[in-house]
Design a protein around this motif. Structure first.
Motif, PDB file in Angstrom:
ATOM      1  N   THR A  58      42.395  43.940  42.342  1.00 33.22           N
ATOM      2  CA  THR A  58      41.965  42.556  41.703  1.00 33.22           C
ATOM      3  C   THR A  58      41.958  43.038  40.670  1.00 33.22           C
ATOM      4  O   THR A  58      41.740  41.955  40.046  1.00 33.22           O
ATOM      5  CB  THR A  58      40.395  42.406  43.149  1.00 33.22           C
ATOM      6  OG1 THR A  58      40.927  42.906  44.359  1.00 33.22           O
ATOM      7  CG2 THR A  58      40.085  41.404  42.619  1.00 33.22           C
ATOM      8  N   GLN A  59      41.379  44.130  40.024  1.00 35.53           N
ATOM      9  CA  GLN A  59      41.200  43.695  38.550  1.00 35.53           C
ATOM     10  C   GLN A  59      42.294  44.063  38.315  1.00 35.53           C
ATOM     11  O   GLN A  59      42.492  43.096  36.905  1.00 35.53           O
ATOM     12  CB  GLN A  59      39.783  45.462  38.520  1.00 35.53           C
ATOM     13  CG  GLN A  59      39.261  45.051  38.482  1.00 35.53           C
ATOM     14  CD  GLN A  59      37.873  44.636  37.881  1.00 35.53           C
ATOM     15  OE1 GLN A  59      37.422  43.505  38.050  1.00 35.53           O
ATOM     16  NE2 GLN A  59      37.704  45.570  36.680  1.00 35.53           N
ATOM     17  N   LEU A  60      43.218  44.120  38.145  1.00 37.17           N
ATOM     18  CA  LEU A  60      44.484  43.923  37.880  1.00 37.17           C
ATOM     19  C   LEU A  60      45.549  42.525  37.957  1.00 37.17           C
ATOM     20  O   LEU A  60      45.466  42.207  37.013  1.00 37.17           O
ATOM     21  CB  LEU A  60      46.048  45.172  38.251  1.00 37.17           C
ATOM     22  CG  LEU A  60      45.778  46.576  38.023  1.00 37.17           C
ATOM     23  CD1 LEU A  60      46.316  47.556  39.032  1.00 37.17           C
ATOM     24  CD2 LEU A  60      45.765  46.802  37.213  1.00 37.17           C
ATOM     25  N   SER A  61      45.410  42.066  39.152  1.00 35.05           N
ATOM     26  CA  SER A  61      45.324  40.676  38.823  1.00 35.05           C
ATOM     27  C   SER A  61      44.373  39.962  38.020  1.00 35.05           C
ATOM     28  O   SER A  61      44.951  38.890  36.835  1.00 35.05           O
ATOM     29  CB  SER A  61      45.216  40.022  40.535  1.00 35.05           C
ATOM     30  OG  SER A  61      46.434  41.072  41.249  1.00 35.05           O
ATOM     31  N   HIS A  62      43.614  40.120  37.489  1.00 32.23           N
ATOM     32  CA  HIS A  62      42.363  39.694  36.695  1.00 32.23           C
ATOM     33  C   HIS A  62      42.808  39.410  36.162  1.00 32.23           C
ATOM     34  O   HIS A  62      42.345  38.484  34.832  1.00 32.23           O
ATOM     35  CB  HIS A  62      40.669  39.360  37.942  1.00 32.23           C
ATOM     36  CG  HIS A  62      39.836  39.245  38.768  1.00 32.23           C
ATOM     37  ND1 HIS A  62      39.401  39.227  39.360  1.00 32.23           N
ATOM     38  CD2 HIS A  62      40.785  37.833  39.005  1.00 32.23           C
ATOM     39  CE1 HIS A  62      38.742  38.943  40.263  1.00 32.23           C
ATOM     40  NE2 HIS A  62      39.883  37.381  40.578  1.00 32.23           N
ATOM     41  N   HIS A  63      43.121  40.785  35.514  1.00 31.05           N
ATOM     42  CA  HIS A  63      43.753  41.312  33.451  1.00 31.05           C
ATOM     43  C   HIS A  63      44.510  40.324  33.511  1.00 31.05           C
ATOM     44  O   HIS A  63      45.370  39.748  32.234  1.00 31.05           O
ATOM     45  CB  HIS A  63      43.898  43.142  33.831  1.00 31.05           C
ATOM     46  CG  HIS A  63      44.039  42.967  32.050  1.00 31.05           C
ATOM     47  ND1 HIS A  63      42.782  43.502  31.482  1.00 31.05           N
ATOM     48  CD2 HIS A  63      45.267  43.288  31.791  1.00 31.05           C
ATOM     49  CE1 HIS A  63      43.236  43.429  30.462  1.00 31.05           C
ATOM     50  NE2 HIS A  63      44.841  43.972  30.388  1.00 31.05           N
ATOM     51  N   LEU A  64      46.038  40.110  34.372  1.00 29.46           N
ATOM     52  CA  LEU A  64      46.960  39.545  34.013  1.00 29.46           C
ATOM     53  C   LEU A  64      46.453  38.186  33.502  1.00 29.46           C
ATOM     54  O   LEU A  64      46.750  37.121  33.502  1.00 29.46           O
ATOM     55  CB  LEU A  64      47.600  39.938  34.753  1.00 29.46           C
ATOM     56  CG  LEU A  64      49.394  38.995  34.766  1.00 29.46           C
ATOM     57  CD1 LEU A  64      50.052  39.288  33.376  1.00 29.46           C
ATOM     58  CD2 LEU A  64      50.635  39.075  35.903  1.00 29.46           C
ATOM     59  N   LEU A  65      45.950  37.677  34.732  1.00 30.33           N
ATOM     60  CA  LEU A  65      45.412  36.286  35.253  1.00 30.33           C
ATOM     61  C   LEU A  65      44.832  35.603  33.373  1.00 30.33           C
ATOM     62  O   LEU A  65      44.647  34.748  32.470  1.00 30.33           O
ATOM     63  CB  LEU A  65      44.318  35.828  35.752  1.00 30.33           C
ATOM     64  CG  LEU A  65      45.197  35.501  37.413  1.00 30.33           C
ATOM     65  CD1 LEU A  65      43.951  35.600  38.656  1.00 30.33           C
ATOM     66  CD2 LEU A  65      46.150  34.136  37.303  1.00 30.33           C
ATOM     67  N   LEU A 117      35.683  53.888  38.541  1.00 31.43           N
ATOM     68  CA  LEU A 117      35.092  54.553  36.941  1.00 31.43           C
ATOM     69  C   LEU A 117      36.473  53.627  36.594  1.00 31.43           C
ATOM     70  O   LEU A 117      36.433  52.817  35.320  1.00 31.43           O
ATOM     71  CB  LEU A 117      34.438  55.026  36.345  1.00 31.43           C
ATOM     72  CG  LEU A 117      33.332  56.072  36.376  1.00 31.43           C
ATOM     73  CD1 LEU A 117      32.958  56.949  36.313  1.00 31.43           C
ATOM     74  CD2 LEU A 117      32.356  54.687  36.553  1.00 31.43           C
ATOM     75  N   MET A 118      37.752  53.503  36.806  1.00 29.43           N
ATOM     76  CA  MET A 118      38.884  53.785  35.553  1.00 29.43           C
ATOM     77  C   MET A 118      39.260  51.867  35.936  1.00 29.43           C
ATOM     78  O   MET A 118      39.215  51.394  35.255  1.00 29.43           O
ATOM     79  CB  MET A 118      39.891  54.752  36.335  1.00 29.43           C
ATOM     80  CG  MET A 118      41.589  54.345  36.307  1.00 29.43           C
ATOM     81  SD  MET A 118      42.724  55.723  36.982  1.00 29.43           S
ATOM     82  CE  MET A 118      42.645  55.313  38.089  1.00 29.43           C
ATOM     83  N   ALA A 119      38.861  51.431  37.627  1.00 28.53           N
ATOM     84  CA  ALA A 119      39.331  50.697  37.559  1.00 28.53           C
ATOM     85  C   ALA A 119      37.792  49.153  37.172  1.00 28.53           C
ATOM     86  O   ALA A 119      37.546  48.356  36.399  1.00 28.53           O
ATOM     87  CB  ALA A 119      38.679  50.465  39.679  1.00 28.53           C
ATOM     88  N   VAL A 120      37.362  50.201  36.821  1.00 24.73           N
ATOM     89  CA  VAL A 120      35.902  49.384  35.902  1.00 24.73           C
ATOM     90  C   VAL A 120      36.301  48.696  34.668  1.00 24.73           C
ATOM     91  O   VAL A 120      36.368  47.975  34.108  1.00 24.73           O
ATOM     92  CB  VAL A 120      34.356  50.039  36.045  1.00 24.73           C
ATOM     93  CG1 VAL A 120      33.247  49.182  35.742  1.00 24.73           C
ATOM     94  CG2 VAL A 120      33.640  49.500  37.744  1.00 24.73           C
ATOM     95  N   ALA A 121      36.958  49.536  33.845  1.00 23.69           N
ATOM     96  CA  ALA A 121      37.824  49.879  32.392  1.00 23.69           C
ATOM     97  C   ALA A 121      38.477  48.809  32.822  1.00 23.69           C
ATOM     98  O   ALA A 121      39.300  49.017  31.443  1.00 23.69           O
ATOM     99  CB  ALA A 121      37.699  51.469  32.464  1.00 23.69           C
ATOM    100  N   ILE A 122      39.152  48.264  33.826  1.00 27.44           N
ATOM    101  CA  ILE A 122      40.532  47.430  33.641  1.00 27.44           C
ATOM    102  C   ILE A 122      40.290  46.399  32.894  1.00 27.44           C
ATOM    103  O   ILE A 122      41.253  46.436  31.784  1.00 27.44           O
ATOM    104  CB  ILE A 122      41.166  47.632  35.102  1.00 27.44           C
ATOM    105  CG1 ILE A 122      41.919  48.345  35.645  1.00 27.44           C
ATOM    106  CG2 ILE A 122      42.506  46.187  35.027  1.00 27.44           C
ATOM    107  CD1 ILE A 122      42.577  48.592  36.452  1.00 27.44           C
ATOM    108  N   PRO A 123      39.452  45.766  33.230  1.00 25.79           N
ATOM    109  CA  PRO A 123      39.663  43.628  32.132  1.00 25.79           C
ATOM    110  C   PRO A 123      39.542  44.073  30.350  1.00 25.79           C
ATOM    111  O   PRO A 123      39.834  43.414  29.985  1.00 25.79           O
ATOM    112  CB  PRO A 123      38.430  43.549  32.766  1.00 25.79           C
ATOM    113  CG  PRO A 123      37.773  43.802  33.835  1.00 25.79           C
ATOM    114  CD  PRO A 123      38.119  45.289  34.120  1.00 25.79           C
ATOM    115  N   GLN A 124      38.688  45.920  30.105  1.00 25.89           N
ATOM    116  CA  GLN A 124      39.003  45.686  28.979  1.00 25.89           C
ATOM    117  C   GLN A 124      39.865  47.464  28.621  1.00 25.89           C
ATOM    118  O   GLN A 124      39.351  48.430  27.762  1.00 25.89           O
ATOM    119  CB  GLN A 124      37.860  46.256  27.636  1.00 25.89           C
ATOM    120  CG  GLN A 124      36.769  44.939  27.429  1.00 25.89           C
ATOM    121  CD  GLN A 124      37.471  43.899  26.703  1.00 25.89           C
ATOM    122  OE1 GLN A 124      37.676  44.768  25.759  1.00 25.89           O
ATOM    123  NE2 GLN A 124      38.040  42.572  27.137  1.00 25.89           N
TER     124      GLN A 124
END
Length: 407
Positions: A58-65, A117-124
């Protein structure tokens, strides 16, 4: 990806050795799954473990969006590979180690926390949280492999994991330094680190003066292994449904938005059908029927590498569906058309590659659909999003019907 290594089998104590008649190098210790020939299934704890990766996808999808550009796509692709690699390595390890035992469960909890923790960091992940992303990834790889080295007796299996651990330690300074570096230097360091991680299974974790870990000893339970990767595909498809549903609930649910949501759901259903309808079972069966010396190599190629485009395609589809549901009457523009049509094309290419690797007959309709999807991108960029989505569903639905008739 975890392997069980060498063709030469030194004598081990009775407590640390499988029956030699089986040719297995897997140690007989309390933490290892039973190898009595019965079918192994995913445990409830493994399903619990996967929940962290639902969040990561989910984080990866939001990052690209949030950054629908070539730069955003490159960052998403890089972090997707790292996330998949962390899950994939752990799946190889859990193919041998029993999650129902407390020590194995505890190390998986550790991996889950590091993965969270890795997933939480994805947006930044390429910004302020780069160090957290790099350190979390490196810590989970080193910690998991160190656990295996620590609990297994001396022998081929233990030596194999020592080589895997050595490769994890080799890349750790690059991950940490990349987290501290400037943006340009970070790409250089992290590409080198991820490149080494991707290369390691191909060279069978070769180490100077030791050599590679012979792939003939990569002994996996094909049924359990296939099921775990099939579940990851379900995770990715499920995330796309969650994303579009959440988007639709915030639009006011006008007529066009509801239609777009329905089309997105049908698209997810088509993706499921095109993978699980015939391909997933056929691939797993072919791997299960392969010779012992080749089962590890096929498992590595099909699941470790060739499932990556399948997962990446699903993530792109999720992003495209969100764009359609949020703005059904607007044109997609080039970036939107690329993810909306390029995602299913990438997905189908991954499915075709998996089938080809195990020697299954290729479906020429899949190749035709891939060509049509890519050729239609310039036209789709100028069309209303909902019209593109409807045409996509018609195309994928026709492919599903064609494959069912051919089957």
């Amino acid at each position: 990806m975890e392997t069980a290594a060498s063709s030469q089998q030194p004598e081990l104590p009775a407590s640390g050795r499988r029956e030699q008649s089986s040719g297995s190098v897997i140690p007989d210790i309390p933490y290892i799954r039973e190898r009595d020939g019965t079918e192994q299934r995913a445990t409830f704890f493994e399903l619990f473990f996967d929940l962290v990766y639902v969040f990561a996808i989910t984080q990866l999808s939001h990052h690209l969006l949030a950054d629908l550009s070539w730069k955003g796509a490159a960052e998403m692709a890089f972090m997707l590979i790292a996330v998949y690699w962390a899950w994939n390595y752990t799946t190889w390890m859990a193919n041998w180690f029993d999650p129902e035992t407390i020590p194995v469960r505890l190390i998986l909890v550790y991996v889950m926390l590091a993965s969270l923790l890795m997933a939480v960091a994805i947006p930044q992940g390429f910004g302020d949280e780069a160090l957290l992303f790099g350190c979390s990834y490196s810590a989970l790889q080193i910690g998991r492999n160190a656990f295996v080295v620590g609990v297994t007796p001396a022998g081929d299996f233990n030596r194999n994991f020592k080589q895997i651990l050595a490769w994890s330690i080799l890349t750790a300074p690059l991950w940490v330094a990349g987290g501290l570096a400037s943006d340009e230097l970070r790409w250089v360091l992290w590409l080198a680190a991820l490149g080494l991680d991707l290369l390691a299974p191909l060279v069978m974790f070769w180490i100077p003066r030791v050599g590679p870990t012979p792939i003939s000893q990569w002994q996996i339970n094909g049924q359990h292994f296939a099921e775990r990767f099939q579940l990851f595909v379900i995770i990715a498809i499920g995330e796309s449904i969650v994303l579009t549903g959440a988007t639709a609930s915030g639009t006011g649910l006008g007529g066009a938005h509801v239609v777009a949501l329905g089309l997105a759901f049908l698209g997810s259903t088509a993706l499921w059908w095109l993978y699980f309808g015939h391909v997933a079972g056929a691939v797993a069966e072919r791997i299960g029927q392969s010779m012992a010396d080749d089962v590890g190599r096929m498992g590595r190629d099909v699941y470790t590498y060739l499932h990556l485009p399948i997962i990446a395609g699903i993530v792109l589809v999720a992003v495209g569906d969100e764009l359609v549901v949020a703005h059904p009457d607007e044109s997609l523009h080039v970036s939107g058309a690329l993810v909306t049509l390029g995602g299913p094309a990438l997905y189908l290419l991954g499915v075709m590659a998996c089938a080809a690797r195990v020697g299954s007959p290729q479906s020429w309709p899949r190749a035709v659909v891939v060509v049509l999807l890519l050729a239609a991108i310039p036209l789709a960029a100028q069309m209303p999003a909902i019209a593109v989505s409807a045409a996509l569903i018609l195309l994928l639905g026709s492919l599903v019907v064609t494959e069912e008739l051919r089957a």
